[in-house]
Design an enzyme around this catalytic site. Structure first.
Site, PDB file in Angstrom:
ATOM      1  N   CYS A  35      -2.298  -6.245  -2.180  1.00  0.00           N
ATOM      2  CA  CYS A  35      -3.593  -6.665  -2.731  1.00  0.00           C
ATOM      3  C   CYS A  35      -3.823  -6.111  -4.132  1.00  0.00           C
ATOM      4  O   CYS A  35      -4.500  -6.732  -4.940  1.00  0.00           O
ATOM      5  CB  CYS A  35      -4.720  -6.243  -1.788  1.00  0.00           C
ATOM      6  N   CYS A  61      -4.036  -1.900  -0.240  1.00  0.00           N
ATOM      7  CA  CYS A  61      -2.575  -1.967  -0.081  1.00  0.00           C
ATOM      8  C   CYS A  61      -1.932  -2.487  -1.356  1.00  0.00           C
ATOM      9  O   CYS A  61      -2.582  -3.129  -2.187  1.00  0.00           O
ATOM     10  CB  CYS A  61      -2.187  -2.821   1.130  1.00  0.00           C
ATOM     11  N   ASP A  99       8.221   0.738  25.443  1.00  0.00           N
ATOM     12  CA  ASP A  99       7.789   0.103  26.686  1.00  0.00           C
ATOM     13  C   ASP A  99       8.973   0.110  27.641  1.00  0.00           C
ATOM     14  O   ASP A  99      10.093   0.452  27.274  1.00  0.00           O
ATOM     15  CB  ASP A  99       7.241  -1.301  26.431  1.00  0.00           C
ATOM     16  N   CYS A 112      -9.104  -4.363   0.016  1.00  0.00           N
ATOM     17  CA  CYS A 112      -7.920  -3.701   0.592  1.00  0.00           C
ATOM     18  C   CYS A 112      -7.137  -2.943  -0.472  1.00  0.00           C
ATOM     19  O   CYS A 112      -6.826  -3.493  -1.526  1.00  0.00           O
ATOM     20  CB  CYS A 112      -7.025  -4.746   1.256  1.00  0.00           C
ATOM     21  N   HIS A 127       0.277  -6.012   4.133  1.00  0.00           N
ATOM     22  CA  HIS A 127      -1.173  -6.198   4.066  1.00  0.00           C
ATOM     23  C   HIS A 127      -1.799  -6.210   5.460  1.00  0.00           C
ATOM     24  O   HIS A 127      -2.777  -5.498   5.711  1.00  0.00           O
ATOM     25  CB  HIS A 127      -1.563  -7.471   3.318  1.00  0.00           C
ATOM     26  N   ASP A 178      -1.446  -1.723  20.808  1.00  0.00           N
ATOM     27  CA  ASP A 178      -0.315  -2.301  20.087  1.00  0.00           C
ATOM     28  C   ASP A 178      -0.441  -3.808  20.222  1.00  0.00           C
ATOM     29  O   ASP A 178      -1.043  -4.302  21.184  1.00  0.00           O
ATOM     30  CB  ASP A 178       1.024  -1.877  20.703  1.00  0.00           C
TER      31      ASP A 178
HETATM   32 ZN   LIG Z   1      -3.988  -5.657   1.388  1.00  0.00          ZN
END
Ligand SMILES: [Zn+2]
Length: 365
Positions: free
Chosen positions: A316, A313, A100, A311, A342, A273
Protein backbone atom coordinates in the site's frame (compact mmCIF):
# COMPACT_ATOMS: atom_id res chain seq x y z
CA UNK A 1 -3.10 -14.01 35.64
CA UNK A 2 -0.64 -16.52 34.26
CA UNK A 3 -1.52 -20.19 33.95
CA UNK A 4 1.08 -22.90 33.38
CA UNK A 5 0.00 -25.32 30.67
CA UNK A 6 0.60 -29.06 31.12
CA UNK A 7 3.59 -29.04 28.69
CA UNK A 8 6.66 -27.51 30.36
CA UNK A 9 7.73 -24.15 28.90
CA UNK A 10 4.19 -23.18 27.88
CA UNK A 11 1.94 -20.79 29.78
CA UNK A 12 -1.12 -18.74 29.00
CA UNK A 13 -1.30 -15.23 30.42
CA UNK A 14 -4.70 -13.60 30.59
CA UNK A 15 -4.34 -9.81 30.57
CA UNK A 16 -7.88 -8.46 30.21
CA UNK A 17 -11.45 -9.52 29.47
CA UNK A 18 -14.29 -7.59 27.87
CA UNK A 19 -17.48 -9.62 28.13
CA UNK A 20 -16.36 -13.04 26.93
CA UNK A 21 -13.55 -11.52 24.81
CA UNK A 22 -10.01 -12.03 26.11
CA UNK A 23 -6.61 -10.45 25.50
CA UNK A 24 -3.58 -12.41 26.58
CA UNK A 25 -0.21 -13.88 25.68
CA UNK A 26 0.54 -17.50 24.85
CA UNK A 27 4.12 -18.00 26.06
CA UNK A 28 6.01 -20.72 24.20
CA UNK A 29 9.66 -21.82 24.21
CA UNK A 30 9.99 -20.30 20.70
CA UNK A 31 8.47 -16.94 21.60
CA UNK A 32 5.44 -15.06 22.83
CA UNK A 33 2.19 -14.97 20.89
CA UNK A 34 -0.09 -12.05 21.81
CA UNK A 35 -3.72 -13.22 21.65
CA UNK A 36 -6.20 -12.98 20.03
CA UNK A 37 -4.03 -13.97 17.08
CA UNK A 38 -4.57 -14.80 13.44
CA UNK A 39 -2.21 -17.54 12.21
CA UNK A 40 -1.28 -17.43 8.50
CA UNK A 41 -1.66 -20.83 6.84
CA UNK A 42 1.51 -22.41 5.46
CA UNK A 43 0.04 -25.63 4.13
CA UNK A 44 3.15 -27.00 2.40
CA UNK A 45 5.70 -25.40 4.70
CA UNK A 46 5.25 -22.05 2.98
CA UNK A 47 2.74 -19.28 3.48
CA UNK A 48 2.16 -19.06 -0.25
CA UNK A 49 4.18 -16.28 -1.95
CA UNK A 50 5.79 -15.04 1.29
CA UNK A 51 9.35 -15.49 2.57
CA UNK A 52 9.99 -16.08 6.27
CA UNK A 53 11.60 -12.62 6.47
CA UNK A 54 8.49 -10.99 5.00
CA UNK A 55 6.26 -12.79 7.51
CA UNK A 56 8.44 -11.67 10.42
CA UNK A 57 8.79 -8.03 9.30
CA UNK A 58 6.66 -5.22 10.72
CA UNK A 59 3.87 -4.39 10.31
CA UNK A 60 2.83 -8.00 9.56
CA UNK A 61 4.99 -9.50 12.33
CA UNK A 62 3.46 -13.01 12.21
CA UNK A 63 4.20 -14.74 15.52
CA UNK A 64 2.99 -18.21 14.57
CA UNK A 65 2.14 -19.97 11.31
CA UNK A 66 0.43 -23.23 10.42
CA UNK A 67 1.85 -26.29 8.73
CA UNK A 68 -0.14 -29.19 7.36
CA UNK A 69 0.54 -32.77 8.41
CA UNK A 70 -1.26 -34.44 5.52
CA UNK A 71 0.39 -32.34 2.81
CA UNK A 72 3.90 -32.40 4.28
CA UNK A 73 3.74 -36.15 4.92
CA UNK A 74 2.89 -36.74 1.25
CA UNK A 75 5.30 -34.11 -0.07
CA UNK A 76 8.27 -33.78 0.51
CA UNK A 77 7.82 -36.58 3.06
CA UNK A 78 9.23 -37.24 6.51
CA UNK A 79 12.63 -38.40 5.30
CA UNK A 80 13.48 -34.98 3.84
CA UNK A 81 12.06 -32.96 6.73
CA UNK A 82 13.66 -35.30 9.25
CA UNK A 83 17.05 -34.87 7.55
CA UNK A 84 16.63 -31.10 7.68
CA UNK A 85 16.06 -31.33 11.43
CA UNK A 86 12.35 -30.50 11.40
CA UNK A 87 10.02 -28.05 9.75
CA UNK A 88 11.45 -24.91 11.43
CA UNK A 89 14.90 -25.51 9.97
CA UNK A 90 13.58 -26.79 6.65
CA UNK A 91 11.43 -23.67 6.14
CA UNK A 92 13.84 -21.23 7.85
CA UNK A 93 11.10 -20.19 10.29
CA UNK A 94 12.27 -19.77 13.89
CA UNK A 95 8.97 -18.70 15.46
CA UNK A 96 6.21 -21.08 16.62
CA UNK A 97 4.44 -23.45 14.22
CA UNK A 98 1.11 -25.17 14.78
CA UNK A 99 0.48 -28.31 12.78
CA UNK A 100 -2.94 -29.74 12.14
CA UNK A 101 -3.35 -33.48 12.43
CA UNK A 102 -4.17 -34.30 8.82
CA UNK A 103 -7.68 -35.35 9.80
CA UNK A 104 -9.49 -32.54 8.02
CA UNK A 105 -7.50 -33.01 4.77
CA UNK A 106 -7.92 -36.78 4.74
CA UNK A 107 -11.68 -36.33 5.02
CA UNK A 108 -11.89 -33.44 2.54
CA UNK A 109 -9.18 -34.14 -0.09
CA UNK A 110 -8.24 -37.79 -0.17
CA UNK A 111 -10.17 -40.72 -1.56
CA UNK A 112 -11.16 -42.63 1.58
CA UNK A 113 -10.85 -46.37 1.39
CA UNK A 114 -11.78 -47.23 4.93
CA UNK A 115 -12.54 -45.55 8.25
CA UNK A 116 -12.54 -47.73 11.33
CA UNK A 117 -11.98 -47.26 15.02
CA UNK A 118 -8.23 -47.56 14.56
CA UNK A 119 -7.75 -44.97 11.81
CA UNK A 120 -8.24 -44.07 8.15
CA UNK A 121 -6.92 -45.70 4.99
CA UNK A 122 -6.87 -43.34 2.04
CA UNK A 123 -5.40 -42.66 -1.36
CA UNK A 124 -3.23 -39.59 -1.91
CA UNK A 125 -4.83 -36.76 -3.92
CA UNK A 126 -1.45 -36.35 -5.68
CA UNK A 127 -0.63 -39.80 -7.07
CA UNK A 128 -3.30 -42.16 -5.76
CA UNK A 129 -0.84 -44.00 -3.51
CA UNK A 130 -2.32 -45.76 -0.50
CA UNK A 131 -1.64 -44.62 3.07
CA UNK A 132 -2.98 -45.11 6.56
CA UNK A 133 -3.34 -42.42 9.21
CA UNK A 134 -4.01 -43.33 12.83
CA UNK A 135 -3.73 -41.12 15.93
CA UNK A 136 -0.26 -42.58 16.54
CA UNK A 137 0.88 -42.01 12.94
CA UNK A 138 -0.40 -38.43 12.99
CA UNK A 139 1.46 -37.69 16.23
CA UNK A 140 4.60 -39.35 14.86
CA UNK A 141 4.45 -37.12 11.76
CA UNK A 142 3.90 -34.02 13.89
CA UNK A 143 6.78 -35.09 16.14
CA UNK A 144 9.07 -35.34 13.10
CA UNK A 145 7.85 -31.95 11.85
CA UNK A 146 8.72 -30.69 15.34
CA UNK A 147 5.84 -28.23 15.56
CA UNK A 148 5.36 -26.23 18.75
CA UNK A 149 1.66 -27.07 18.89
CA UNK A 150 0.36 -30.40 17.59
CA UNK A 151 -3.32 -31.06 17.04
CA UNK A 152 -5.16 -34.26 17.90
CA UNK A 153 -6.21 -36.50 15.02
CA UNK A 154 -9.99 -36.23 14.76
CA UNK A 155 -12.85 -37.25 12.53
CA UNK A 156 -14.73 -34.28 11.13
CA UNK A 157 -17.98 -35.51 9.53
CA UNK A 158 -19.92 -33.23 7.16
CA UNK A 159 -22.05 -30.73 9.10
CA UNK A 160 -25.25 -32.17 7.62
CA UNK A 161 -24.36 -35.80 8.43
CA UNK A 162 -27.15 -37.73 10.23
CA UNK A 163 -27.10 -37.97 14.04
CA UNK A 164 -25.83 -41.58 14.16
CA UNK A 165 -22.85 -40.72 11.91
CA UNK A 166 -22.09 -37.70 14.12
CA UNK A 167 -22.20 -39.86 17.25
CA UNK A 168 -19.81 -42.48 15.87
CA UNK A 169 -17.40 -39.71 14.79
CA UNK A 170 -17.61 -38.08 18.23
CA UNK A 171 -16.89 -41.28 20.13
CA UNK A 172 -14.00 -41.99 17.79
CA UNK A 173 -12.59 -38.46 18.14
CA UNK A 174 -12.60 -38.84 21.94
CA UNK A 175 -10.88 -42.23 21.81
CA UNK A 176 -8.36 -40.90 19.28
CA UNK A 177 -7.68 -37.82 21.46
CA UNK A 178 -6.72 -40.10 24.38
CA UNK A 179 -4.37 -42.03 22.05
CA UNK A 180 -2.85 -38.76 20.74
CA UNK A 181 -2.22 -37.64 24.30
CA UNK A 182 -0.57 -40.97 25.17
CA UNK A 183 1.62 -40.97 22.04
CA UNK A 184 5.20 -39.71 22.04
CA UNK A 185 5.61 -36.00 21.27
CA UNK A 186 8.57 -33.87 20.24
CA UNK A 187 10.39 -32.21 23.17
CA UNK A 188 8.63 -28.93 24.00
CA UNK A 189 5.60 -29.75 21.87
CA UNK A 190 2.20 -28.78 23.24
CA UNK A 191 -0.91 -30.70 22.17
CA UNK A 192 -4.39 -29.26 21.66
CA UNK A 193 -7.62 -31.26 21.85
CA UNK A 194 -10.43 -30.71 19.36
CA UNK A 195 -14.10 -30.40 20.26
CA UNK A 196 -16.45 -31.61 17.52
CA UNK A 197 -20.23 -31.99 17.53
CA UNK A 198 -21.52 -30.10 14.51
CA UNK A 199 -24.14 -27.41 15.11
CA UNK A 200 -25.95 -29.23 17.93
CA UNK A 201 -25.04 -27.27 21.07
CA UNK A 202 -25.85 -30.10 23.49
CA UNK A 203 -23.70 -32.51 21.51
CA UNK A 204 -20.90 -29.91 21.51
CA UNK A 205 -21.17 -29.52 25.30
CA UNK A 206 -21.09 -33.27 25.82
CA UNK A 207 -18.00 -33.62 23.64
CA UNK A 208 -16.34 -30.63 25.30
CA UNK A 209 -16.71 -32.39 28.68
CA UNK A 210 -15.09 -35.55 27.28
CA UNK A 211 -12.17 -33.75 25.63
CA UNK A 212 -11.38 -31.28 28.42
CA UNK A 213 -11.21 -34.20 30.87
CA UNK A 214 -8.08 -35.31 28.98
CA UNK A 215 -6.25 -32.11 30.08
CA UNK A 216 -4.73 -30.72 26.88
CA UNK A 217 -2.61 -27.56 26.59
CA UNK A 218 -5.37 -25.84 24.64
CA UNK A 219 -8.72 -26.57 23.05
CA UNK A 220 -10.00 -26.08 19.53
CA UNK A 221 -13.48 -25.94 18.09
CA UNK A 222 -13.39 -28.02 14.91
CA UNK A 223 -16.03 -28.67 12.30
CA UNK A 224 -17.39 -25.13 12.09
CA UNK A 225 -17.77 -23.12 8.86
CA UNK A 226 -17.75 -26.40 6.93
CA UNK A 227 -20.90 -25.64 4.95
CA UNK A 228 -23.49 -24.93 7.66
CA UNK A 229 -25.43 -21.63 7.75
CA UNK A 230 -23.44 -18.75 9.21
CA UNK A 231 -26.10 -18.15 11.89
CA UNK A 232 -25.58 -21.75 13.05
CA UNK A 233 -21.81 -21.18 13.24
CA UNK A 234 -22.36 -18.05 15.33
CA UNK A 235 -24.95 -19.73 17.57
CA UNK A 236 -22.53 -22.56 18.44
CA UNK A 237 -19.71 -20.04 18.98
CA UNK A 238 -21.82 -17.84 21.23
CA UNK A 239 -23.01 -20.78 23.33
CA UNK A 240 -19.88 -22.88 23.56
CA UNK A 241 -16.65 -20.83 23.12
CA UNK A 242 -16.74 -19.18 26.54
CA UNK A 243 -17.45 -22.53 28.23
CA UNK A 244 -14.04 -23.88 27.16
CA UNK A 245 -11.56 -23.78 30.09
CA UNK A 246 -10.66 -20.13 30.80
CA UNK A 247 -7.05 -20.94 31.71
CA UNK A 248 -6.22 -22.56 28.36
CA UNK A 249 -5.95 -20.99 24.88
CA UNK A 250 -9.04 -21.48 22.70
CA UNK A 251 -8.67 -22.00 18.96
CA UNK A 252 -11.35 -21.76 16.28
CA UNK A 253 -10.13 -23.85 13.34
CA UNK A 254 -10.37 -22.70 9.73
CA UNK A 255 -12.55 -19.60 10.26
CA UNK A 256 -12.85 -17.15 8.49
CA UNK A 257 -13.84 -13.63 7.29
CA UNK A 258 -12.81 -10.50 9.22
CA UNK A 259 -16.37 -10.41 10.62
CA UNK A 260 -16.12 -14.07 11.66
CA UNK A 261 -12.91 -13.27 13.56
CA UNK A 262 -14.62 -10.41 15.39
CA UNK A 263 -17.55 -12.68 16.29
CA UNK A 264 -15.17 -15.37 17.45
CA UNK A 265 -13.16 -12.96 19.60
CA UNK A 266 -16.39 -11.58 21.11
CA UNK A 267 -17.41 -15.17 21.92
CA UNK A 268 -14.10 -15.82 23.72
CA UNK A 269 -11.79 -17.33 21.07
CA UNK A 270 -8.02 -16.61 21.20
CA UNK A 271 -6.58 -18.19 18.03
CA UNK A 272 -7.69 -18.36 14.40
CA UNK A 273 -6.42 -19.65 11.09
CA UNK A 274 -7.90 -19.53 7.61
CA UNK A 275 -6.72 -19.67 4.01
CA UNK A 276 -9.03 -16.77 3.19
CA UNK A 277 -6.54 -13.85 3.26
CA UNK A 278 -3.91 -15.72 1.24
CA UNK A 279 -6.22 -17.57 -1.16
CA UNK A 280 -8.48 -14.59 -1.77
CA UNK A 281 -5.44 -12.40 -2.43
CA UNK A 282 -4.34 -14.69 -5.25
CA UNK A 283 -7.89 -14.70 -6.62
CA UNK A 284 -8.07 -10.91 -6.81
CA UNK A 285 -9.96 -10.17 -3.56
CA UNK A 286 -8.32 -7.64 -1.28
CA UNK A 287 -9.59 -6.80 2.21
CA UNK A 288 -9.44 -3.09 3.04
CA UNK A 289 -10.64 -0.67 5.74
CA UNK A 290 -13.20 0.49 3.14
CA UNK A 291 -14.49 -2.99 2.33
CA UNK A 292 -13.50 -5.56 -0.24
CA UNK A 293 -11.67 -4.56 -3.40
CA UNK A 294 -12.14 -6.95 -6.31
CA UNK A 295 -9.00 -5.88 -8.15
CA UNK A 296 -9.89 -7.30 -11.61
CA UNK A 297 -12.84 -4.88 -11.82
CA UNK A 298 -12.56 -2.31 -14.62
CA UNK A 299 -13.04 0.55 -12.15
CA UNK A 300 -9.47 0.00 -10.87
CA UNK A 301 -7.86 0.22 -14.33
CA UNK A 302 -6.95 3.88 -13.82
CA UNK A 303 -7.15 4.06 -10.01
CA UNK A 304 -3.76 5.36 -8.91
CA UNK A 305 -4.60 5.32 -5.19
CA UNK A 306 -3.26 2.68 -2.77
CA UNK A 307 -5.13 -0.58 -2.17
CA UNK A 308 -5.98 0.68 1.32
CA UNK A 309 -4.97 4.23 2.34
CA UNK A 310 -5.15 3.16 6.01
CA UNK A 311 -2.72 0.24 5.58
CA UNK A 312 0.99 0.60 6.41
CA UNK A 313 2.10 -2.48 4.42
CA UNK A 314 4.75 -2.00 1.74
CA UNK A 315 2.26 -2.89 -1.02
CA UNK A 316 0.00 0.00 0.00
CA UNK A 317 2.91 2.38 0.63
CA UNK A 318 4.52 1.64 -2.73
CA UNK A 319 2.01 0.60 -5.40
CA UNK A 320 -1.37 1.65 -6.80
CA UNK A 321 -4.59 -0.26 -7.39
CA UNK A 322 -4.09 0.28 -11.13
CA UNK A 323 -0.64 -1.33 -10.93
CA UNK A 324 -1.94 -4.32 -8.97
CA UNK A 325 -4.83 -4.72 -11.41
CA UNK A 326 -2.37 -4.64 -14.29
CA UNK A 327 -0.18 -7.32 -12.65
CA UNK A 328 -3.26 -9.45 -11.96
CA UNK A 329 -4.60 -9.18 -15.51
CA UNK A 330 -1.15 -9.83 -17.00
CA UNK A 331 -0.75 -12.84 -14.64
CA UNK A 332 2.54 -11.48 -13.29
CA UNK A 333 3.78 -13.47 -10.27
CA UNK A 334 4.61 -10.28 -8.38
CA UNK A 335 0.85 -9.74 -8.05
CA UNK A 336 0.44 -12.75 -5.74
CA UNK A 337 3.25 -11.52 -3.50
CA UNK A 338 1.98 -7.94 -3.17
CA UNK A 339 -1.64 -8.97 -2.68
CA UNK A 340 -0.81 -11.67 -0.11
CA UNK A 341 1.37 -9.31 1.92
CA UNK A 342 -1.45 -6.79 2.00
CA UNK A 343 -4.23 -9.22 2.98
CA UNK A 344 -2.15 -10.83 5.73
CA UNK A 345 -1.26 -7.37 7.08
CA UNK A 346 -4.95 -6.43 7.02
CA UNK A 347 -5.88 -9.54 9.03
CA UNK A 348 -3.03 -9.04 11.52
CA UNK A 349 -3.97 -5.41 12.12
CA UNK A 350 -7.68 -6.21 12.33
CA UNK A 351 -7.10 -8.72 15.12
CA UNK A 352 -4.52 -6.48 16.83
CA UNK A 353 -6.99 -3.58 16.87
CA UNK A 354 -9.59 -5.80 18.55
CA UNK A 355 -6.94 -6.88 21.08
CA UNK A 356 -6.09 -3.24 21.83
CA UNK A 357 -9.79 -2.55 22.40
CA UNK A 358 -10.05 -5.39 24.91
CA UNK A 359 -6.95 -4.10 26.70
CA UNK A 360 -8.23 -0.51 26.73
CA UNK A 361 -11.89 -1.11 27.63
CA UNK A 362 -11.78 -4.47 29.39
CA UNK A 363 -11.21 -5.53 32.96
CA UNK A 364 -7.68 -6.46 34.01
CA UNK A 365 -7.59 -10.20 34.57
ZN1 LIG B 1 -1.68 -2.92 2.61
Amino acid sequence: MRFDLPTPGFSFELLATLGHARAGILHTPRGDIPTPVFMPVGTLGTVKAMTADELRAEPLDARIILGNTYHLYLRPGLEVIGLAGGLHKFAAWDRPILTDSGGFQVFSLAAINQIDDDGVTFRSHIDGSKHRLTPEVSMHIQKTLGSDIAMCFDQCPPGDAPADVQEVALARTTAWAARCKAAEHAPGQAVFGIVQGGIDVERRRRHMAEITKLDFDGYALGGLAVGEKVEDTYRVLDEVAHELPAERPRYLMGVGTPQDLERGITAGIDMFDCVMPTRNARNGYLFTSQGRVNIPNAQYRTDLGPVDPACPCSTCRTYSRAYLRHLYVAKEILYARLATLHNLTFYARHVRALRERILAEGRRA
